[in-house]
Design an enzyme around this catalytic site. Structure first.
Site, PDB file in Angstrom:
ATOM      1  N   HIS A  45      -1.813   7.521   7.340  1.00  0.00           N
ATOM      2  CA  HIS A  45      -0.851   8.418   6.685  1.00  0.00           C
ATOM      3  C   HIS A  45      -1.488   9.765   6.330  1.00  0.00           C
ATOM      4  O   HIS A  45      -0.812  10.794   6.319  1.00  0.00           O
ATOM      5  CB  HIS A  45      -0.313   7.783   5.392  1.00  0.00           C
ATOM      6  CG  HIS A  45       0.778   6.780   5.599  1.00  0.00           C
ATOM      7  ND1 HIS A  45       2.014   7.122   6.095  1.00  0.00           N
ATOM      8  CD2 HIS A  45       0.836   5.453   5.343  1.00  0.00           C
ATOM      9  CE1 HIS A  45       2.782   6.044   6.149  1.00  0.00           C
ATOM     10  NE2 HIS A  45       2.091   5.005   5.701  1.00  0.00           N
TER      11      HIS A  45
ATOM     12  N   HIS B 113      -3.895   1.384   8.149  1.00  0.00           N
ATOM     13  CA  HIS B 113      -2.512   1.858   8.059  1.00  0.00           C
ATOM     14  C   HIS B 113      -2.397   2.991   7.036  1.00  0.00           C
ATOM     15  O   HIS B 113      -1.802   4.037   7.320  1.00  0.00           O
ATOM     16  CB  HIS B 113      -1.587   0.686   7.678  1.00  0.00           C
ATOM     17  CG  HIS B 113      -0.160   1.082   7.476  1.00  0.00           C
ATOM     18  ND1 HIS B 113       0.853   0.665   8.315  1.00  0.00           N
ATOM     19  CD2 HIS B 113       0.433   1.854   6.522  1.00  0.00           C
ATOM     20  CE1 HIS B 113       2.002   1.178   7.886  1.00  0.00           C
ATOM     21  NE2 HIS B 113       1.780   1.895   6.800  1.00  0.00           N
ATOM     22  N   GLU B 114      -2.985   2.782   5.857  1.00  0.00           N
ATOM     23  CA  GLU B 114      -2.846   3.787   4.792  1.00  0.00           C
ATOM     24  C   GLU B 114      -3.572   5.077   5.145  1.00  0.00           C
ATOM     25  O   GLU B 114      -3.053   6.176   4.919  1.00  0.00           O
ATOM     26  CB  GLU B 114      -3.345   3.244   3.454  1.00  0.00           C
ATOM     27  CG  GLU B 114      -2.577   2.052   2.916  1.00  0.00           C
ATOM     28  CD  GLU B 114      -1.077   2.226   2.929  1.00  0.00           C
ATOM     29  OE1 GLU B 114      -0.591   3.374   2.777  1.00  0.00           O
ATOM     30  OE2 GLU B 114      -0.378   1.228   3.123  1.00  0.00           O
TER      31      GLU B 114
ATOM     32  N   GLY C 221       0.834  -1.187   0.000  1.00  0.00           N
ATOM     33  CA  GLY C 221       0.000   0.000   0.000  1.00  0.00           C
ATOM     34  C   GLY C 221       0.867   1.234   0.000  1.00  0.00           C
ATOM     35  O   GLY C 221       2.070   1.170   0.306  1.00  0.00           O
TER      36      GLY C 221
ATOM     37  N   CYS D 161       6.460  -0.252   6.891  1.00  0.00           N
ATOM     38  CA  CYS D 161       6.038   0.934   6.140  1.00  0.00           C
ATOM     39  C   CYS D 161       7.188   1.383   5.253  1.00  0.00           C
ATOM     40  O   CYS D 161       8.339   1.413   5.701  1.00  0.00           O
ATOM     41  CB  CYS D 161       5.657   2.040   7.126  1.00  0.00           C
ATOM     42  SG  CYS D 161       5.098   3.548   6.314  1.00  0.00           S
ATOM     43  N   LEU D 162       6.857   1.758   4.020  1.00  0.00           N
ATOM     44  CA  LEU D 162       7.891   2.218   3.096  1.00  0.00           C
ATOM     45  C   LEU D 162       8.552   3.501   3.596  1.00  0.00           C
ATOM     46  O   LEU D 162       9.660   3.818   3.179  1.00  0.00           O
ATOM     47  CB  LEU D 162       7.283   2.443   1.706  1.00  0.00           C
ATOM     48  CG  LEU D 162       6.692   1.179   1.056  1.00  0.00           C
ATOM     49  CD1 LEU D 162       5.957   1.539  -0.214  1.00  0.00           C
ATOM     50  CD2 LEU D 162       7.771   0.151   0.780  1.00  0.00           C
TER      51      LEU D 162
ATOM     52  N   GLN E  59       3.278  10.040   1.299  1.00  0.00           N
ATOM     53  CA  GLN E  59       4.561   9.327   1.312  1.00  0.00           C
ATOM     54  C   GLN E  59       5.434   9.702   0.120  1.00  0.00           C
ATOM     55  O   GLN E  59       6.636   9.438   0.138  1.00  0.00           O
ATOM     56  CB  GLN E  59       4.339   7.807   1.332  1.00  0.00           C
ATOM     57  CG  GLN E  59       3.722   7.317   2.634  1.00  0.00           C
ATOM     58  CD  GLN E  59       3.620   5.802   2.654  1.00  0.00           C
ATOM     59  OE1 GLN E  59       2.640   5.240   2.191  1.00  0.00           O
ATOM     60  NE2 GLN E  59       4.653   5.136   3.167  1.00  0.00           N
TER      61      GLN E  59
HETATM   62 NI    NI Z   1       3.004   3.110   5.548  1.00  0.00          NI
END
Ligand code: NI
Length: 169
Positions: A138, A134-135, A39, A92-93, A44
């Protein structure tokens, strides 16, 4: 993590099916694919808009989890169903190399729109519900470490899960 843009609240999208929105989604999809993510949220990649994408055919973290359909979700509204939460390991990226044990609502209704303005309304559970929470975090400036109740449950991926390649959100 450390970039102040990740702590900001993102703005709603007010026009669908525009070249700008399609371009943003292409950038997000390319980024998620290049980093093998499950995701990604627009902030991000430095864009403060309420746009997330997610989906995966198979989760290495949750080998028994059902696949999550590839989804574009804009201006999302989340509604937990019941109080039940479960804990699961997340990455997480934007927090590379780390994993944390994060509580999330087990059952969730979410609504929003796709890139063409078509409404989305789904009731989901388990890993699908986790990824969406989670997304969408952000978009409100929340990274998963802020959700960890006991920071001993934050660690390096290669220490916690040696030899495993895991996906990030
Ligand atoms: Ni993330």
């Amino acid at each position: 993590m450390g970039d102040p843009r990740l702590w900001e609240t993102s703005a709603e999208v007010d026009a669908f099916n525009t070249p700008e929105l399609h371009g943003l989604l292409q950038d997000m999809q390319d980024t998620m694919a290049a980093l093998n993510g499950a995701g990604l949220a627009a902030p991000q990649i430095g864009v403060p808009l309420r746009v997330v994408i997610f989906g995966l055919d198979h989760s290495a973290r949750y080998p028994d989890a059902l696949p999550v359909p590839r989804t574009v979700l804009i201006n999302p509204v989340l509604q937990p169903i019941g109080d039940l939460q479960d804990e699961g390991w997340e990455g997480c990226l934007s927090v590379p190399g780390l994993r944390g044990l994060v509580p999330r609502y087990s059952h969730l209704r979410y609504r929003g729109f796709d890139q063409f303005g078509k409404p989305i309304d789904r009731t989901v559970e388990g890993f699908h519900a986790r990824v969406v929470q989670h997304e969408v975090d952000h978009l409100d400036g929340i990274l998963f470490p802020l959700r960890i109740a006991d920071l001993r449950n934050l660690g390096f991926q290669d220490v916690l899960f040696p030899g495993q390649a895991l996906q990030d959100d």
